[in-house]
Design an enzyme around this catalytic site. Structure first.
Site, PDB file in Angstrom:
ATOM      1  N   HIS A  28       0.856  -1.185   0.000  1.00  0.00           N
ATOM      2  CA  HIS A  28       0.000   0.000   0.000  1.00  0.00           C
ATOM      3  C   HIS A  28       0.894   1.237   0.000  1.00  0.00           C
ATOM      4  CE1 HIS A  28      -2.957   2.937   1.126  1.00  0.00           C
ATOM      5  NE2 HIS A  28      -3.914   2.011   1.153  1.00  0.00           N
ATOM      6  N   GLU A  98      -9.535  -5.278   2.246  1.00  0.00           N
ATOM      7  CA  GLU A  98      -8.107  -5.033   2.453  1.00  0.00           C
ATOM      8  C   GLU A  98      -7.656  -5.533   3.827  1.00  0.00           C
ATOM      9  OE1 GLU A  98      -6.200  -1.414   0.709  1.00  0.00           O
ATOM     10  OE2 GLU A  98      -6.064  -0.884   2.845  1.00  0.00           O
TER      11      GLU A  98
END
Length: 159
Positions: A28, A98
């Site tokens: 990320h 996520e």
């Protein structure tokens, strides 16, 4: 690959995991090179996605992942089950899928792609050290809040 992603340079076989890795995930960009204590792992002890303190090696995004068919489908089945169990208990993980992917990859050693595969169109994360990666960007994450894409109001059918 999320619908807001735009490939901007050639992507090759480097994104394919080997048999041992099985899966490919992407770091990320908002948490790239930050210490684990900054990762927004799920903390709710009732959630299937909870990651206890001290666990997890990195924080991956949900926008670009894949893998060998058997490994990817196995992950999909397990995540679907975990999400369903959470929903049955009235829980939605802090970062939805996520959060669950981050829990799933612990101890699995997937191929980990760098943030150049999910580079933000605008540096909304104030991660200025990402600028050093700008020349290597493979996939751009379009900022759907920008008016050129309709903006958040349009996306939410508010205008």
């Amino acid at each position: 690959m999320n619908g807001t992603l735009l490939p901007v340079s050639p992507i090759g076989e480097e994104i394919f995991p080997n048999d041992r890795q099985g899966l490919a995930v992407t770091l990320h960009p908002g948490f790239y090179e930050l210490p684990r204590s900054c990762y927004p792992y799920e903390k709710n002890g009732m959630s299937e996605a909870r990651i206890p303190p001290g666990q997890g090696e990195y924080y991956v995004a949900g926008g670009f992942n894949g893998g060998k068919a058997r490994d990817f489908l196995s992950m999909c089945r397990e995540l679907a089950g975990a999400v369903k169990r959470d929903l049955d208990n009235g829980i939605i993980a802090v970062w939805h899928d996520e959060s669950h992917i981050n829990k799933y990859v612990i101890g699995r050693h997937p191929l980990v792609l760098g943030p150049e595969y999910l580079f933000p169109e605008t540096l909304v994360f104030n991660r200025y050290h990402l600028m050093g990666l700008k020349h290597r960007v493979k996939i751009l994450v379009k900022d759907k809040s920008l008016s050129k894409y309709g903006g958040h109001a349009w996306l939410r059918k508010q205008s």
